[in-house]
Write an enzyme that holds these catalytic residues in place. Structure first.
Site, PDB file in Angstrom:
ATOM      1  N   HIS A 153     -64.625 -29.637   1.828  1.00 51.48           N
ATOM      2  CA  HIS A 153     -65.226 -28.356   2.198  1.00 51.48           C
ATOM      3  C   HIS A 153     -66.353 -27.946   1.261  1.00 51.48           C
ATOM      4  O   HIS A 153     -67.230 -27.166   1.640  1.00 51.48           O
ATOM      5  CB  HIS A 153     -64.144 -27.274   2.204  1.00 51.48           C
ATOM      6  CG  HIS A 153     -64.354 -26.213   3.233  1.00 51.48           C
ATOM      7  ND1 HIS A 153     -65.608 -25.791   3.639  1.00 51.48           N
ATOM      8  CD2 HIS A 153     -63.478 -25.463   3.939  1.00 51.48           C
ATOM      9  CE1 HIS A 153     -65.474 -24.836   4.552  1.00 51.48           C
ATOM     10  NE2 HIS A 153     -64.201 -24.619   4.749  1.00 51.48           N
ATOM     11  N   ASP A 384     -68.725 -37.574  21.091  1.00 51.41           N
ATOM     12  CA  ASP A 384     -68.708 -38.578  22.162  1.00 51.41           C
ATOM     13  C   ASP A 384     -69.207 -39.910  21.602  1.00 51.41           C
ATOM     14  O   ASP A 384     -70.349 -40.020  21.172  1.00 51.41           O
ATOM     15  CB  ASP A 384     -69.605 -38.111  23.313  1.00 51.41           C
ATOM     16  CG  ASP A 384     -69.594 -39.059  24.505  1.00 51.41           C
ATOM     17  OD1 ASP A 384     -68.928 -40.111  24.442  1.00 51.41           O
ATOM     18  OD2 ASP A 384     -70.274 -38.748  25.502  1.00 51.41           O
TER      19      ASP A 384
END
Length: 443
Positions: A153, A384
């Site tokens: 993070h 994708d």
């Protein structure tokens, strides 16, 4: 479900010689962390995307990762310090971790997966890791695939991390990167001269070293992560309750956050005089204008709105009141607030007062406070690799009491799922409250 790791290896960037000058210098560049990076959680965050077949072979995914890392060099680097002892990202091309695994069951037999310790086997563990990004591709007996990611993070917020994952998919498909990545961490967040600290950032982004936000790490009870599903009908009812007499449109997130804040507070059984605070992330990309932060910015640019009230006031008043508290505080975190934070975070006061970030990964119990992190508009769902987007996404198991993730639901059109970590003693009361509206909201 038994997960067997077949291989685990570093994947380094693959550079194309014709790309803007070709392969970088062998001397590692050092990119200074910004004040937004430093004030964020110093920990790994994980999530899992699930895909139906066909999914390209692992070799295609690995090659795509290598190409994406050539553009997003941060994720192939390491954290370090420079000569001034300032924390930096070393762009040393050391690589990301790529894990290949198999599962001995069909994916349908374990759907939908709950945020339990079992899902930890679907993504790499960042504990003790040097890599800033670790990914795992798990192939199920039916041909379905889980792609789990573990990302630091400090390097990026949710939006920037998801942009890299999208780029990974685009690279695997040989498509161009969209959005175009912007790596400049030096010029966007320069403090003003003279500085103008117009807001109080103590107790919001910073706290004195050693001060605890919550009640400490309570070990008297187990923390369980309960998944709540709100269908569209339930959300419409929530918005109707919240917007009665409202001066401005109410977002789905604000309604859900207000409802969860009320229900968690009731379930905890707090003394009515106890002060409770909701912590809601606010993305600076939509707020900052001098200069505007590009959509493709690759680092952190998040601060928090922190509406505060007493447990009695929160639980005894209509939902509309909690929504108004949230809306008022969120609207306050504007360009002026972000610029004030930059000036304060760069001031000598932080060092003189020995202030540290309130975003403390060591705190595992937030009560009486609640934190809501929304992934509703973070495009993890658009990843994708060539076989289509995931049919399910979930955050990993993170048993930090009171730290809630809200995500887009895959079980029904336009629904919302919330992953709510609570002590087991509070779960039944929470369920009764959370599903108490007239509209059904079954799991």
């Amino acid at each position: 479900m038994k997960i067997t790791v077949q291989s685990s290896k570093p994947v380094k960037p693959t550079y194309v010689s014709s790309r803007g000058g070709g392969v970088p210098s062998a001397v590692a560049e050092a990119v200074l962390l910004t004040v937004f990076d430093k004030v964020n959680y110093n920990q790994y965050i994980s999530g899992i995307n699930f895909f139906r077949p066909p999914v390209p072979p692992n070799a295609v995914l690995e090659a795509g990762l290598a190409r994406a890392l050539a553009e997003y060099r941060e994720w192939a680097g390491r954290l370090g310090v420079d000569a001034n002892d300032s924390r930096v990202i070393l762009l040393n091309n050391a690589g990301a971790r790529f894990v290949e695994a198999t599962a001995d069951v069909t994916l349908d037999s374990v759907m939908p997966p709950e945020a339990s310790p079992e899902v930890l086997s679907l993504h790499p563990d960042g504990t003790g890791a040097e890599e800033l990004m670790l990914v795992q591709v798990t192939r199920f007996a039916c041909g379905s695939v889980a792609v789990g990611h573990t990302m630091h993070h400090i390097v990026a917020d949710g939006r920037a991390a998801s942009n890299f994952l999208l780029a990974w998919g685009q690279a695997a498909r040989r498509a161009s990167f969209d959005p175009v990545p912007v790596h400049d961490r030096a010029s966007l967040f320069v403090p003003r001269c003279p500085p103008r600290v117009e807001f109080d950032h103590r107790g919001v982004e910073f706290k004195p070293r050693g001060e605890k936000k919550g009640r400490g790490n309570d070990v008297d009870d187990e923390v369980v992560v309960h998944r709540v599903h709100f269908n569209q009908e339930f959300l419409s009812e929530l918005k109707l309750l919240a917007s009665a007499g409202a001066a401005r449109p109410i977002s789905t997130l604000q309604c859900v956050a207000a409802h969860l804040w009320q229900c968690i507070t009731k379930a905890r059984g707090l003394d009515g005089r106890e002060v409770t605070r909701l912590r809601v992330a606010v993305d600076g990309r939509a707020r900052m204008s001098t200069p505007r932060v590009p959509a493709g910015y690759t680092g952190n640019v998040v601060l928090w709105a922190c509406p505060t009230t007493t447990a009695q006031e929160l639980t005894a008043t209509p939902l509309r009141h909690a929504v108004e508290l949230i809306s008022r505080e969120v609207s306050r975190i504007d360009d002026a607030y972000f610029r004030s934070f930059i000036d304060f975070a760069n001031s000598i006061a932080v060092e003189e007062e020995d202030l540290v970030p309130t975003a403390d990964a060591a705190e595992t119990v937030l009560s009486p406070d609640v934190e809501v992190d929304s992934l509703l508009h973070v495009p993890f769902y658009d990843l994708d690799f060539g076989g289509g987007p995931p049919f399910f996404f979930m955050p990993s198991y993170l048993p930090v009491e009171g730290s809630v993730f809200v995500v887009r639901s895959f079980s029904g059109a336009r629904g919302v799922d919330a992953y709510v970590p609570l002590f087991s003693r509070a779960v039944d009361t929470f369920k009764n409250c959370c599903y108490s509206l007239a509209v059904d909201a079954r799991l």
